[in-house]
Design a protein around this motif. Structure first.
Motif, PDB file in Angstrom:
ATOM      1  N   SER A   1      -3.335  -7.227   9.704  1.00  9.96           N
ATOM      2  CA  SER A   1      -4.354  -7.640   8.744  1.00  9.96           C
ATOM      3  C   SER A   1      -4.108  -6.941   7.412  1.00  9.96           C
ATOM      4  O   SER A   1      -3.763  -5.759   7.369  1.00  9.96           O
ATOM      5  CB  SER A   1      -5.720  -7.248   9.304  1.00  9.96           C
ATOM      6  OG  SER A   1      -6.727  -7.526   8.385  1.00  9.96           O
ATOM      7  N   GLY A   2      -4.277  -7.686   6.314  1.00  8.38           N
ATOM      8  CA  GLY A   2      -4.127  -7.108   4.981  1.00  8.38           C
ATOM      9  C   GLY A   2      -2.694  -7.054   4.483  1.00  8.38           C
ATOM     10  O   GLY A   2      -2.448  -6.595   3.373  1.00  8.38           O
ATOM     11  N   THR A   3      -1.758  -7.514   5.318  1.00 11.58           N
ATOM     12  CA  THR A   3      -0.356  -7.555   4.912  1.00 11.58           C
ATOM     13  C   THR A   3       0.146  -8.990   5.012  1.00 11.58           C
ATOM     14  O   THR A   3      -0.536  -9.856   5.545  1.00 11.58           O
ATOM     15  CB  THR A   3       0.529  -6.644   5.791  1.00 11.58           C
ATOM     16  OG1 THR A   3       0.572  -7.154   7.127  1.00 11.58           O
ATOM     17  CG2 THR A   3       0.008  -5.212   5.803  1.00 11.58           C
ATOM     18  N   ALA A   4       1.347  -9.209   4.499  1.00 14.92           N
ATOM     19  CA  ALA A   4       1.942 -10.540   4.540  1.00 14.92           C
ATOM     20  C   ALA A   4       3.455 -10.400   4.513  1.00 14.92           C
ATOM     21  O   ALA A   4       3.982  -9.347   4.144  1.00 14.92           O
ATOM     22  CB  ALA A   4       1.468 -11.370   3.349  1.00 14.92           C
TER      23      ALA A   4
ATOM     24  N   ARG B   1      -0.803 -15.111   6.766  1.00  7.90           N
ATOM     25  CA  ARG B   1       0.005 -13.923   6.471  1.00  7.90           C
ATOM     26  C   ARG B   1       1.484 -14.251   6.276  1.00  7.90           C
ATOM     27  O   ARG B   1       2.271 -13.361   5.976  1.00  7.90           O
ATOM     28  CB  ARG B   1      -0.156 -12.902   7.593  1.00  7.90           C
ATOM     29  CG  ARG B   1      -1.591 -12.412   7.729  1.00  7.90           C
ATOM     30  CD  ARG B   1      -1.748 -11.440   8.858  1.00  7.90           C
ATOM     31  NE  ARG B   1      -3.162 -11.191   9.094  1.00  7.90           N
ATOM     32  CZ  ARG B   1      -3.668 -10.772  10.238  1.00  7.90           C
ATOM     33  NH1 ARG B   1      -2.861 -10.530  11.270  1.00  7.90           N
ATOM     34  NH2 ARG B   1      -4.962 -10.580  10.374  1.00  7.90           N
TER      35      ARG B   1
ATOM     36  N   TYR C   1      -7.584 -13.602   2.922  1.00  8.06           N
ATOM     37  CA  TYR C   1      -7.020 -12.504   2.137  1.00  8.06           C
ATOM     38  C   TYR C   1      -8.118 -11.577   1.617  1.00  8.06           C
ATOM     39  O   TYR C   1      -7.987 -10.355   1.676  1.00  8.06           O
ATOM     40  CB  TYR C   1      -6.209 -13.029   0.946  1.00  8.06           C
ATOM     41  CG  TYR C   1      -5.066 -13.932   1.315  1.00  8.06           C
ATOM     42  CD1 TYR C   1      -4.276 -13.693   2.440  1.00  8.06           C
ATOM     43  CD2 TYR C   1      -4.755 -15.040   0.535  1.00  8.06           C
ATOM     44  CE1 TYR C   1      -3.228 -14.531   2.774  1.00  8.06           C
ATOM     45  CE2 TYR C   1      -3.709 -15.880   0.860  1.00  8.06           C
ATOM     46  CZ  TYR C   1      -2.949 -15.628   1.984  1.00  8.06           C
ATOM     47  OH  TYR C   1      -1.915 -16.461   2.297  1.00  8.06           O
TER      48      TYR C   1
ATOM     49  N   GLU D   1      -9.573  -9.547   4.477  1.00  7.84           N
ATOM     50  CA  GLU D   1      -8.653  -8.534   5.002  1.00  7.84           C
ATOM     51  C   GLU D   1      -8.223  -7.499   3.958  1.00  7.84           C
ATOM     52  O   GLU D   1      -7.567  -6.521   4.290  1.00  7.84           O
ATOM     53  CB  GLU D   1      -7.390  -9.208   5.559  1.00  7.84           C
ATOM     54  CG  GLU D   1      -7.664 -10.055   6.778  1.00  7.84           C
ATOM     55  CD  GLU D   1      -6.412 -10.701   7.350  1.00  7.84           C
ATOM     56  OE1 GLU D   1      -5.304 -10.536   6.776  1.00  7.84           O
ATOM     57  OE2 GLU D   1      -6.533 -11.376   8.381  1.00  7.84           O
TER      58      GLU D   1
ATOM     59  N   THR E   1      -6.144  -8.109   1.408  1.00 13.17           N
ATOM     60  CA  THR E   1      -4.752  -8.357   1.042  1.00 13.17           C
ATOM     61  C   THR E   1      -4.617  -8.294  -0.480  1.00 13.17           C
ATOM     62  O   THR E   1      -5.401  -8.925  -1.197  1.00 13.17           O
ATOM     63  CB  THR E   1      -4.311  -9.748   1.545  1.00 13.17           C
ATOM     64  OG1 THR E   1      -4.583  -9.839   2.941  1.00 13.17           O
ATOM     65  CG2 THR E   1      -2.828  -9.977   1.287  1.00 13.17           C
TER      66      THR E   1
ATOM     67  N   VAL F   1      -0.681 -14.037  -3.493  1.00 16.05           N
ATOM     68  CA  VAL F   1      -0.621 -12.735  -2.841  1.00 16.05           C
ATOM     69  C   VAL F   1       0.410 -11.898  -3.583  1.00 16.05           C
ATOM     70  O   VAL F   1       1.481 -12.378  -3.947  1.00 16.05           O
ATOM     71  CB  VAL F   1      -0.229 -12.884  -1.348  1.00 16.05           C
ATOM     72  CG1 VAL F   1       0.070 -11.539  -0.718  1.00 16.05           C
ATOM     73  CG2 VAL F   1      -1.324 -13.605  -0.582  1.00 16.05           C
TER      74      VAL F   1
ATOM     75  N   ALA G   1       1.779  -6.219  -0.718  1.00 17.49           N
ATOM     76  CA  ALA G   1       1.242  -6.632   0.587  1.00 17.49           C
ATOM     77  C   ALA G   1       2.303  -6.716   1.687  1.00 17.49           C
ATOM     78  O   ALA G   1       1.951  -6.810   2.858  1.00 17.49           O
ATOM     79  CB  ALA G   1       0.565  -8.001   0.460  1.00 17.49           C
TER      80      ALA G   1
ATOM     81  N   TRP H   1       4.579  -6.506   4.669  1.00 23.11           N
ATOM     82  CA  TRP H   1       4.543  -5.709   5.891  1.00 23.11           C
ATOM     83  C   TRP H   1       5.868  -4.971   6.060  1.00 23.11           C
ATOM     84  O   TRP H   1       6.937  -5.579   6.041  1.00 23.11           O
ATOM     85  CB  TRP H   1       4.292  -6.624   7.080  1.00 23.11           C
ATOM     86  CG  TRP H   1       4.338  -5.982   8.429  1.00 23.11           C
ATOM     87  CD1 TRP H   1       3.750  -4.809   8.808  1.00 23.11           C
ATOM     88  CD2 TRP H   1       4.968  -6.497   9.605  1.00 23.11           C
ATOM     89  NE1 TRP H   1       3.973  -4.567  10.131  1.00 23.11           N
ATOM     90  CE2 TRP H   1       4.733  -5.587  10.648  1.00 23.11           C
ATOM     91  CE3 TRP H   1       5.716  -7.651   9.856  1.00 23.11           C
ATOM     92  CZ2 TRP H   1       5.209  -5.797  11.929  1.00 23.11           C
ATOM     93  CZ3 TRP H   1       6.193  -7.858  11.132  1.00 23.11           C
ATOM     94  CH2 TRP H   1       5.934  -6.939  12.165  1.00 23.11           C
TER      95      TRP H   1
END
Length: 138
Positions: free
Chosen positions: A18-21, A54, A74, A77, A79, A98, A103, A105
């Motif tokens: 969560s919070g990353t992509a 994501r 986003y 979370e 992001t 984004v 962001a 990962w």
């Protein structure tokens, strides 16, 4: 497209926190198989049950046609984003994406081990299938 590949792509997508992509190409690189177009194809056909938002184009743009739904994810979370996402929420207009630099990962060692296990399982399964296709016993 082989179901073994689809399952491997979806398994990697489920690891993205969560919070990353990541970009489509990042997933292909982690798997050591396919490329951005193959990952995009898997996501467009089979990605509804995993955190599809994501996985992005390398530009950080949300999956086409799903921008509003993705933006809600986003924001929920946390992001990192760039551009006018507030205007987009109010009016459906505005440009945002984004911030993939912030962001993206970066898998920890234990997460990389899990990705490696998925990639190895895919390779073994595809090898078995190719041997079976050649008419040889497994």
């Amino acid at each position: 497209m082989r179901i073994e590949y689809v399952e491997a792509v979806l398994a990697v997508v489920e690891l993205v926190p969560s919070g990353t992509a990541v970009a489509y190409g990042d997933v292909a690189e982690l798997l050591g198989s396919g490329g951005p177009r193959q990952i995009g194809s898997v996501m467009s056909r089979y990605g509804g049950g995993v955190p599809w938002w994501r996985i992005l184009k390398s530009s950080g743009q949300a999956p086409e046609g799903h921008e509003a739904r993705a933006l809600r994810h986003y924001l929920e979370e946390g992001t990192p984003l760039r551009g006018d996402h507030d205007g987009y929420l109010r009016t459906g207009e505005g440009r945002w994406r984004v911030d993939l630099t912030a962001a993206r990962w970066a898998p920890r060692e234990d997460e990389l081990d899990r990705v490696d296990a998925i990639a190895e399982r895919l390779e073994r399964r595809l090898h078995r299938l190719s041997v079976a296709d050649d008419g040889m016993s497994v």
